[in-house]
Design a protein around this motif. Structure first.
Motif: not given
Length: 241
Positions: A80-89, A119-127, A153-156, A163-164
């Motif tokens: 929201g801050l990126m979309e509306e205020q253009g902040i530095d993420p 097999g492989r183990k990966l972390i996928l986070t919004n943080g 990595d998900s382009g925020f 897309p994430a």
């Protein structure tokens, strides 16, 4: 302590597909790999409110209301801050994750269970990656994971937006039909299930007072194949063979 009402039973949760086909194990971070009793997320949540108060010159209640608005409309306050205020993420993430990790302790049973997964183990986070790395190290499980895929990595673009997941799959060359996804939010399993992943909803053992009730309740839906309140035990019992 308040117990979760009507926790899932073995008969309710176990599907017939199993995990023998899984070669990639994907884990969310917050409230999935550690319990809410560690009180990490409330600290992050408070830091986000403080960021908004400082950025906009608002009082606490107004900042909290704005935070809820951004979360509801955009999925994360950051977007929201990126979309509306253009902040530095990055500035936002650095501020939000300046928290005390002392309430988080090593979890040997979880580490052993993850280590035994084939097999492989990966972390996928919004943080952020830094936050994920700090949590994994404190839990004593970082060495079991190949990599962390964070919000940068998900382009925020946050989960649960398609897309994430698509960017995650492309970057790490994961076949979703041979992957399992572990999440504490049911809505974040909708896309993984649609892509062909085996899905597991990780519920708290006791009610989390810092989260909405609907976000931590057992749910029966096609996109939730399994539910558990004990991730380490579930993994140990779910090993192929």
């Amino acid at each position: 302590m308040n117990k979760i009402v009507n926790p899932p039973t073995e008969a309710d949760t176990l599907s017939k597909r199993g995990f023998a086909h899984v070669d990639t194990w994907i884990f969310d971070l917050d409230n999935t790999l550690y319990p809410h009793e560690a009180k990490l997320w409330p600290q992050v949540d408070e830091r986000i409110t403080l960021f908004l108060a400082d950025f906009f010159g608002l009082d606490g209640l107004s900042s909290r209301a704005l935070q809820k608005y951004y979360y509801g409309r955009y999925g994360t306050t950051l977007k929201g801050l990126m979309e509306e205020q253009g902040i530095d993420p990055q500035a936002f993430l650095d501020f939000a994750h300046q928290i005390d990790y002392s309430g988080l302790h090593p979890n040997p049973p979880l580490g052993e269970a993850i280590g035994r997964l084939p097999g492989r183990k990966l972390i996928l986070t919004n943080g952020s990656r830094g936050h994920a790395e700090a949590v994994a190290r404190k839990l004593g499980i970082r060495d079991h994971f190949e990599d962390v895929f964070d919000i940068a990595d998900s382009g925020f673009v946050p989960k649960p937006e398609p897309p994430a997941y698509e960017r995650f799959l492309d970057k790490h060359r994961v076949d979703p039909a041979a992957a399992a996804m572990f999440e504490d939010l049911a809505k974040n399993l909708i896309v993984p299930h649609a892509l062909g992943m085996t899905t597991v909803l990780v519920l708290p053992k006791t009610a989390d007072p810092f989260r909405e009730a609907h976000e931590q309740a057992p749910i029966k839906a096609p996109y939730v194949e399994y539910m558990t309140t004990d991730l380490a035990d579930f993994l140990a019992r779910s090993l192929p063979g």
